[in-house]
Enzyme design. Structure first.
Site, mmCIF file in Angstrom:
data_model
loop_
_atom_site.group_PDB
_atom_site.id
_atom_site.type_symbol
_atom_site.label_atom_id
_atom_site.label_comp_id
_atom_site.label_asym_id
_atom_site.label_seq_id
_atom_site.Cartn_x
_atom_site.Cartn_y
_atom_site.Cartn_z
ATOM 1 N N GLU A 97 53.952 19.894 -22.928
ATOM 2 C CA GLU A 97 55.105 18.834 -22.783
ATOM 3 C C GLU A 97 56.232 19.088 -23.237
ATOM 4 O O GLU A 97 57.364 18.959 -22.684
ATOM 5 C CB GLU A 97 54.396 17.315 -23.241
ATOM 6 C CG GLU A 97 52.883 17.022 -22.577
ATOM 7 C CD GLU A 97 52.860 17.241 -21.221
ATOM 8 O OE1 GLU A 97 53.650 17.087 -20.352
ATOM 9 O OE2 GLU A 97 51.425 17.374 -20.800
ATOM 10 N N HIS A 105 58.292 21.497 -21.059
ATOM 11 C CA HIS A 105 58.764 20.709 -19.589
ATOM 12 C C HIS A 105 60.371 20.190 -19.937
ATOM 13 O O HIS A 105 60.839 19.820 -18.939
ATOM 14 C CB HIS A 105 57.957 19.382 -19.559
ATOM 15 C CG HIS A 105 56.804 19.669 -18.371
ATOM 16 N ND1 HIS A 105 56.958 20.500 -17.318
ATOM 17 C CD2 HIS A 105 55.676 19.280 -18.426
ATOM 18 C CE1 HIS A 105 55.951 20.245 -16.844
ATOM 19 N NE2 HIS A 105 55.166 19.800 -17.216
HETATM 20 N N1 BES Z 1 53.568 15.863 -16.004
HETATM 21 C C1 BES Z 1 51.974 15.886 -16.427
HETATM 22 C C2 BES Z 1 51.412 14.572 -16.447
HETATM 23 C C3 BES Z 1 51.162 13.688 -15.207
HETATM 24 C C4 BES Z 1 50.535 14.593 -14.211
HETATM 25 C C5 BES Z 1 51.467 12.612 -15.149
HETATM 26 C C6 BES Z 1 50.383 13.688 -13.141
HETATM 27 C C7 BES Z 1 51.465 11.663 -14.056
HETATM 28 C C8 BES Z 1 50.723 12.245 -13.072
HETATM 29 C C9 BES Z 1 52.028 16.631 -17.472
HETATM 30 O O1 BES Z 1 52.780 17.507 -17.864
HETATM 31 C C10 BES Z 1 50.749 17.525 -17.431
HETATM 32 O O2 BES Z 1 50.709 18.318 -16.725
HETATM 33 N N2 BES Z 1 49.889 17.239 -18.183
HETATM 34 C C11 BES Z 1 48.493 17.851 -18.081
HETATM 35 C C12 BES Z 1 48.071 18.811 -19.359
HETATM 36 C C13 BES Z 1 49.003 20.009 -19.450
HETATM 37 C C14 BES Z 1 48.572 20.634 -20.893
HETATM 38 C C15 BES Z 1 48.394 20.860 -18.129
HETATM 39 C C16 BES Z 1 47.313 16.658 -18.043
HETATM 40 O O3 BES Z 1 47.922 15.763 -18.197
HETATM 41 O O4 BES Z 1 46.344 17.042 -17.807
HETATM 42 ZN ZN ZN Z 2 53.222 19.295 -16.905
#
Ligand code: BES
Ligand code: ZN
Length: 874
Positions: free
Chosen positions: A300, A303
């Protein structure tokens, strides 16, 4: 429901209007929240002229609407389920809009909602439109100012993106004013209000700026933030050192919430985390969960550049930010921990999950062409395969050119919303390489298969490697083109790795072959004996490789290959063969012997090895992976073969496993890489030993459970006891004791639920049904749904695939119920059933019958899309 409309990449148009400034004010009342917005809107010079303005908005109560302070009448606009159209707007104006929303009733956890009393938001991908009418698309970037108003003393913290401009009390109301100087799309907006504790620290950036770091949690969790804070600081340093990226605001905040659909969210300056991805404490957190926290915090944070400063033009470009950021967090984790283990975990995940997705009805390219519901496209393909595509680019270009490429990308597109193609173009520009064929990785779905054979010409001392590539068809893509596949190899002879001489050029002991044609042959000169090829080193491409190894070649690779992934792959290959022979009813002594001898040699030498790697080498291929190797899989045969092999290995390696278990007893304290590796090996050994029906092993597990100093050991012992085929009453006691001890720690209770839902023996469906009634369960909380229902359906192969089909029906019923409240989670839970066509009768038919019964319900767009795609006959 009426058939939802398809969104297509080919229909992309630049926005007709832009929002230069967004001014929001939230009035938080107990029963509802009033949102007032003031948007400075201009028509977009890049786009054709129109005078009607469409703004997204869903489930909003419109209170008032004005343009340049002139109230609109009902003839000036129209409201639909999807949004608001205002007729005849000027070229430039201020839109003033008031809406009322009901966060308490928001069970979908999208938009503004409440979690344990606190207010929080989740706006990606299209949640902002549930807060107010807006151009809710990532290519509309705006400067945000946010005011939060609530009764004084109602909340200790009231947060939004950026910097806090003021915090005051007027007439019993607290008013907090935030400003984010960086333009951003609405999906990065965030708001939090609650009674929270805060851990503070600071970070001095490369250029000497001081950044305030804050992690907010409920008071009961305030002792579980140190690890996340350390991880954050490591990630900030790493991004400066490796990518030259510095943090840009004066303050970086993380808030932990209990109810969250995903793992975490990168809102500008105000990340919101699922408690499961940020809280950690040595007593209550396993090593695996610590590593997860480290990587999610980093992800995060990363990002902030790959996603926020440079964002996506449209949601088809999602992998632009997610694939790149996963690649970045994986490299970070590899640098912080064991690179070999990290790579094996990544490869294993690709095979077990992404390859399966790529072979099923939801298969799609890294950059999809169309979707019904974007939430369904946060997939393993976008994330993990997307990360592999970036990794391939980095490997094809080499580190220096790759980083020149990322520097150019961040500089050129700072503050813009761009495409995957823009990213590749930067790589092309800085390296001078022609990447046009490589771009197919973005548009073509399916897992390429490499069929490799070889021949040796002793007279000429030439070794020929013949490589043929083939990508199977996927929905909507019957014909596939040849891809550019980087195949990293080494050739092992009796004396070790050979020099690789191709067309007169010596590449040393390891090289990357550019496989670009359907068929090609690579000729190696000066090869003095027939070598063993070590193929796809470091998992250099997300492909399947098939090469017909001799047993003794595999044994050689297991013991001697300098690449950890290839060692693991060689063991997996041996295990896969034993399983295949057993499933075919044709078990062969030599295969099993080769496997046992290899593992024995490794275990006898365990103290000289990377113990984390050795732990990976002991893992059996998952049932899912084994199933994916068959046209039609027989789940019962697979489970049985796998259990049998585990038992055989335990018996054959019993003395080595026990010696290893006992030798590592003293070396397991702390969170160092060595300690974690030792624990993972020791607990693997315990897992095997518990396959043997002996009281002494049950005693070892029980002792470990009772005296463990950390959650890794305590939980490994609990799991070994509960999952053992010959479980005795002490397993039941341990479960009870564990609950007694941890009932007030939600994350540990989730592990307690999960260990029961994944038990491979007994009437687990009955147990799962009972768990749904347990006071610790909460059907509104995604983590609980994941711990029980998702764990049962995805991680309990033998119990989910029951001959009665009852478990399939159970899942369908649960999904229909959950869909009423939380469509995103419901749609995700559907995945295991979508693979019905991969199973023999009656399993496949029973899975399909469960899907059919689900289709009788009133369904969300989310579930409808997955269901309708998986019901297509092929
Ligand atoms: N941007 C995403 C979170 C997200 C995804 C929010 C879909 C709403 C809808 C975040 O950066 C993300 O990718 N989170 C992953 C964890 C990451 C370590 C791969 C998650 O939430 O699983
Ligand atoms: Zn992500």
């Amino acid at each position: 429901m009426s058939t939802p409309s398809i969104t297509r990449l080919a229909d992309y148009r630049a926005p007709e209007f832009l929002i230069e400034k967004t001014y929001l004010s939230f009035d938080l009342n107990e029963a509802y929240t009033d949102v007032s917005s003031k948007l400075s809107i201009v028509s977009n010079p890049q786009s054709g002229k129109t005078s009607d303005l469409f703004l997204h908005g869903e489930q909003l109560e419109l209170l008032s609407l004005a343009i340049n302070d002139q109230p609109l009448s009902s003839a000036d606009y129209q409201i639909s389920r999807e949004g608001l159209t205002i007729y005849n707007v000027p070229e430039q104006f201020v839109l003033h809009c008031k809406t009322r929303i009901y966060p308490d009733k928001n069970t979908a956890l999208e938009g503004l909602y409440r979690s344990s009393g606190m207010y929080c938001t989740q706006c990606e991908a299209e949640g902002f439109r549930k807060i107010t009418y807006y151009l809710d698309r990532p290519d509309v970037m705006s400067e945000f100012e946010t005011v939060i108003i609530a009764d004084d003393n109602a909340f200790s913290v009231m947060l939004s993106n950026g910097n806090c401009l003021s915090d005051s009390v007027v007439d019993g109301k607290r008013i907090v004013h935030w400003h984010d100087p960086f333009k951003k799309p609405s999906y990065l907006f965030a708001l939090v209000a609650g009674n929270l504790d805060c851990l503070e620290d600071s970070f001095i950036t490369q250029s000497g700026r001081n950044v305030l770091l804050q992690i907010y949690t409920e008071a009961k969790d305030s002792d579980k933030c140190d690890f996340a804070m350390q991880s954050l600081k490591k990630a900030m340093r790493w991004d400066e050192e490796v990518y030259g990226r510095e943090y840009d605001l004066d303050r970086f905040m993380i808030v932990a919430v209990d109810d969250f659909n995903m793992g975490a969210m990168e809102n500008k300056g105000l990340n919101i985390f699922n408690t499961s991805c940020v809280l950690a404490h040595p007593k209550s957190t396993t090593d695996a969960a610590f590593q997860r926290v480290e990587s999610v915090v980093a992800h995060e944070y990363f990002h902030n550049w790959s996603g926020n400063r440079v964002t996506c033009r449209d949601w088809f470009q999602l992998s632009l930010k997610e694939g790149l950021t996963v690649y970045r967090d994986e490299e970070f984790s590899a640098d912080m921990n064991s690179r070999a283990v990290k790579r094996i975990e990544g490869a294993s995940f690709m095979r077990n999950v992404q390859f399966v997705e790529d072979a099923g009805p939801m298969a799609h390219p890294v950059r999809p062409d169309s979707y019904l519901e974007i939430s369904n496209f946060y997939t393993m393909t976008i994330y993990e395969k997307g990360a592999e595509v970036v990794r391939m680019l980095a490997n094809i270009l080499g580190p220096e050119n790759y980083h020149k490429g990322t520097d150019l990308y961040f500089e050129r597109f700072d503050g813009q919303a761009v495409t995957c193609d823009d990213f590749v173009a930067c790589m092309e520009e800085t390296s001078g390489k022609d990447l046009h064929q490589f771009r197919l990785w973005y548009s073509q779905a399916g897992t390429p298969q490499l069929h490799i054979s070889d021949s040796y010409d002793a007279e000429r001392q030439q070794y020929h490697l013949h490589v043929r590539q083939h990508t199977p068809e996927t929905p909507g893509q019957p014909l596939k083109q040849a891809l550019h596949i980087p195949l990293k190899i080494t050739l092992y002879g009796e004396q070790g790795a050979q020099d690789l001489i191709i067309e007169g050029k010596n590449y040393g002991e390891e090289t990357v072959l550019d496989i670009c044609r359907e068929q090609q042959t690579i000729v190696f000169d000066n090869i003095t004996e027939k070598p063993s090829p070590s193929l796809l080193r470091e998992f250099s491409a997300p492909v399947k490789v098939d090469y017909d190894y001799q047993l003794q070649q595999l044994q050689q690779l297991v013991l001697l290959d300098s690449d950890g992934f290839c060692r693991w792959d060689a063991v997996q290959n041996l295990m896969g063969r034993v399983l295949h022979e057993a499933i075919e009813g044709d078990s062969k002594e030599p295969t099993q012997d080769a496997l046992i001898q290899s593992l024995k040699r490794l275990l006898q030498n365990f103290s000289a090895m990377d113990m984390g790697l050795l732990a990976c080498l002991l893992d059996l291929p998952s049932e899912h992976y084994v199933a994916s190797r068959y046209e039609k899989a027989d789940p019962a045969a697979i489970s049985q073969a796998r259990t049998h092999l585990q038992h055989q290995l335990a018996l054959a390696l019993e003395p080595e496993l026990l010696a290893c278990y006992q030798a590592l007893a003293g070396e397991v304290a702390g969170l160092s890489a060595e300690a974690m590796a030792a624990r993972s090996l020791r607990n693997r050994a315990l897992g095997y030993l518990m396959c043997i029906d002996k009281a002494i092993y049950r005693g070892l597990a029980e002792q470990q459970f009772l005296h463990a100093e950390n959650m890794t050991d305590q939980f490994a012992a609990l799991k070994a006891m509960v999952h053992a085929e010959h479980a005795h009453i002490e397993a039941q006691h341990a479960l009870q004791a564990f609950y007694q001890q941890w009932q007030n720690d939600a994350l540990v209770v989730n592990m307690w639920l999960q260990v029961q839902a994944t038990k491979p023996w007994g009437d687990v469906l009955r147990d799962v049904r009972a768990l749904l009634e347990h006071p610790a369960f909460d059907k509104r909380n995604p983590n609980k749904l994941r711990a029980v229902i998702a764990a049962f359906a995805n991680q309990n192969f033998s119990q989910f695939h029951q001959l009665s089909g009852e478990a399939y029906q159970f899942l369908a019923e649960q999904i229909a119920d959950i869909d009423q409240r939380n469509p995103q989670i419901a749609a995700r839970l559907l995945t295991p059933l979508t693979h019905w066509h991969q199973f023999i009768a009656p399993y496949g038919q029973l899975m399909k019958a469960a899907l059919d019964s689900l289709s009788q319900h009133e369904l969300s767009k989310d579930v409808y899309e997955v269901l309708s795609k998986s019901l297509v006959e092929n």
